[in-house]
Motif scaffolding. Structure first.
Motif, PDB file in Angstrom:
ATOM      1  N   GLY A  49       0.930  -1.226   0.168  1.00  0.00           N
ATOM      2  CA  GLY A  49      -0.067  -0.108  -0.073  1.00  0.00           C
ATOM      3  C   GLY A  49       0.896   1.304   0.004  1.00  0.00           C
ATOM      4  N   GLN A  50       1.897   1.253   0.678  1.00  0.00           N
ATOM      5  CA  GLN A  50       2.788   2.500   1.057  1.00  0.00           C
ATOM      6  C   GLN A  50       3.481   2.657  -0.359  1.00  0.00           C
ATOM      7  OE1 GLN A  50       5.229   1.339   3.949  1.00  0.00           O
ATOM      8  NE2 GLN A  50       3.882   1.938   5.650  1.00  0.00           N
TER       9      GLN A  50
ATOM     10  N   ASP B  39       1.014   4.019  -3.323  1.00  0.00           N
ATOM     11  CA  ASP B  39       0.864   5.310  -2.847  1.00  0.00           C
ATOM     12  C   ASP B  39       1.808   6.267  -3.521  1.00  0.00           C
ATOM     13  OD1 ASP B  39      -1.563   4.953  -1.635  1.00  0.00           O
ATOM     14  OD2 ASP B  39      -0.822   5.028   0.346  1.00  0.00           O
TER      15      ASP B  39
ATOM     16  N   ARG C 188       1.322   5.519  -7.442  1.00  0.00           N
ATOM     17  CA  ARG C 188       0.170   5.750  -8.240  1.00  0.00           C
ATOM     18  C   ARG C 188       0.157   7.035  -9.172  1.00  0.00           C
ATOM     19  NH1 ARG C 188      -4.057   6.689  -3.538  1.00  0.00           N
ATOM     20  NH2 ARG C 188      -5.539   6.046  -5.119  1.00  0.00           N
TER      21      ARG C 188
END
Ligand code: ADP
Length: 466
Positions: free
Chosen positions: A327-328, A331, A334
């Protein structure tokens, strides 16, 4: 042999061990022989005394019952039948006057007048009469009879001295070969015990003259020395890897720094030669900064790769949740992907944590995702997913990008290698080397499957924390 060589030998552990081994062996042999001699001599003496005592008692009873005549009869009978053990027998009356004496001819030299000076009680008294030559002695037991007469029975120590003399001869004959055996055995044991040390010395000598590949032969003895040898070999192995990696890094740095450094110098020279136009100077300084930034990144990456490959990279491991990590990283990238119109699909199932350095793992995932975005055409797609295979957590990053030709695949892990299609892209050719080194430092592995023109899939396998 020169005096100096002798001095050197004396200083060697081998020589000292030999001396200790043989010294202890010889000393223990001497102690065993000494003890045996002592026990033998004591038991022979005890035996002699027992024999004398029995005879004395026998004759004393005979005298009490039959008087001097009975004593004479018994002695004559003994003479007649030539009993094997000759005894000295003396009967002394008042004032130590000899009333009866039997002394075998071979002991005629003993000065028997000495006997009887000291008076014996009713109990036994022992006297010791040395022979004139002092080789043997006459051991005499005395007892007072009921009429206060003195009865003495004795025996020469000759027999037992003979036995002991034989024993001593055997000992002397045996001790010389024993010393030889002790010394030879000691040298052999010291030689064998120190063999691994000699191997290590020879190996160090070889390494000293540049033969880094030489190792100490394994002993297969499963003892401390074998452990030392295997630790030593392991250490040399590590040093060799470290030296090779340093050499390789230095070669790479020397080779690859030349271009940016020349560029840096060129920019600075151009700026110096210009007419001090402030905006031109600013631009040149900006370029210099960019170039030095690039050099710094390259140096840092090379250092990290070297450290990770040689196992000296400081990893701050902890239990890490992979979905959080992904997820990190997602982020961060993206927006770059969005700009390029690339769709990133993250499919992370609930997985147990892995024991890893989160910062380094972010670096790994970031590099792979960065590559995937870089080498995927606009409108393409990237899939990130996790799964579990046996004791491993698998993180897969699949792109629909340019892919790689099969001949390029084995080379992509090399430092500073850049594929044909990467020329138009930014990059140093260090990303994948660093990824591989970090994954392997975590005891994991990385694999790639790629089809030229269709895309690539990178799979990371990391051991799960049980
Ligand atoms: P670079 O800085 O050139 O990206 P890397 O070490 O990250 O260096 O990658 C080495 C080479 O591997 C690249 O130059 C490229 O040719 C190839 N490569 C890496 N990732 C991909 C990918 N996802 N798709 C196609 N080729 C790739």
């Amino acid at each position: 042999m020169s005096l100096r060589a002798l001095k050197n030998i004396r200083r060697t552990i081998g020589f000292r061990l030999t001396l200790w081994y043989s010294g202890i062996f010889i000393l223990s042999t001497l102690v065993v022989f000494g003890l045996a001699y002592f026990v033998l001599s004591a038991s022979l003496k005890r035996q002699d005394r027992e024999t004398i005592e029995i005879k004395l008692k026998e004759l004393s009873v005979l005298y009490q019952t039959g008087g001097k005549e009975a004593l004479e009869r018994e002695v004559n009978l003994e003479k007649k039948f030539e009993k094997k053990i000759p005894f000295f027998i003396r009967l002394a009356g008042q004032k130590n006057k000899t009333l009866f004496l039997k002394i075998p001819y071979q002991w005629a030299d003993f000065s028997i007048t000495e006997l009887g000076r000291k008076s014996a009680g009713a109990d036994l008294r022992w006297d010791w009469l040395p022979s004139p030559g002092n080789q043997t002695a006459l051991e005499v037991a005395s007892t007072r009879l009921a009429n206060n007469y003195l009865l003495q029975v004795g025996k020469s120590t000759e027999d037992r001295e003979n036995i002991l003399w034989h024993f001593r001869r055997i000992f002397i004959a045996v001790i010389l070969p024993l010393i030889l055996i002790g010394f030879t055995g000691g040298s052999f044991l010291a030689f064998r015990a120190l063999q691994p040390i000699r191997h290590i010395i020879n190996t160090i000598r070889s390494i000293d003259i540049g033969k880094m590949h030489v190792r100490v032969p394994s002993l297969q003895t499963a003892d401390e020395l074998e452990e030392l040898v295997s630790l030593f070999n392991g250490m040399v192995e590590k040093i060799e890897i470290l030296i090779n990696s340093m050499r390789e890094s230095l070669d790479n740095v020397a080779h690859d720094l030349r271009t940016p450094m020349t560029r840096l110098r060129g920019i600075a020279e151009m700026a110096l030669r210009s007419d001090h136009n402030l905006s031109e100077c600013r631009e040149a300084l900006g370029d210099c900064l960019e170039e030095s930034e690039r050099i710094l990144t390259m140096l840092n990456s090379l250092m990290d790769i070297s450290e990770a490959e040689t196992g000296v990279l400081n990893l701050e491991k902890e239990i890490v949740d992979v979905s959080t990590l992904i997820g990190q990283v997602f982020d961060i990238y993206r927006y770059v992907a969005e700009e390029k119109d690339i769709f990133i699909n993250v499919r992370v199932t609930d997985q147990p944590g892995i024991f890893a350095d989160p910062a380094r793992m972010r670096q790994v995932l970031g590099n792979l995702l960065d590559n995937a975005i870089k080498y995927t055409h606009p409108g393409g797609r990237i899939d990130i997913e996790t799964s579990r295979r046996q004791q491993n957590m698998v993180i897969r990053i699949q792109d629909s990008g340019v892919g790689m030709p099969p001949e390029e695949l084995p080379r992509i892990w090399e430092r500073l290698y850049r594929g044909d299609q990467s020329r138009s892209q930014r990059g140093l050719g260090l990303g994948l080397s660093l990824v591989k080194a970090i994954v392997e430092a975590h005891e994991g592995r990385i694999e790639v499957v790629s089809t030229h023109g269709q895309g690539s899939t990178f799979s990371i396998y990391l051991p799960l924390k049980n």
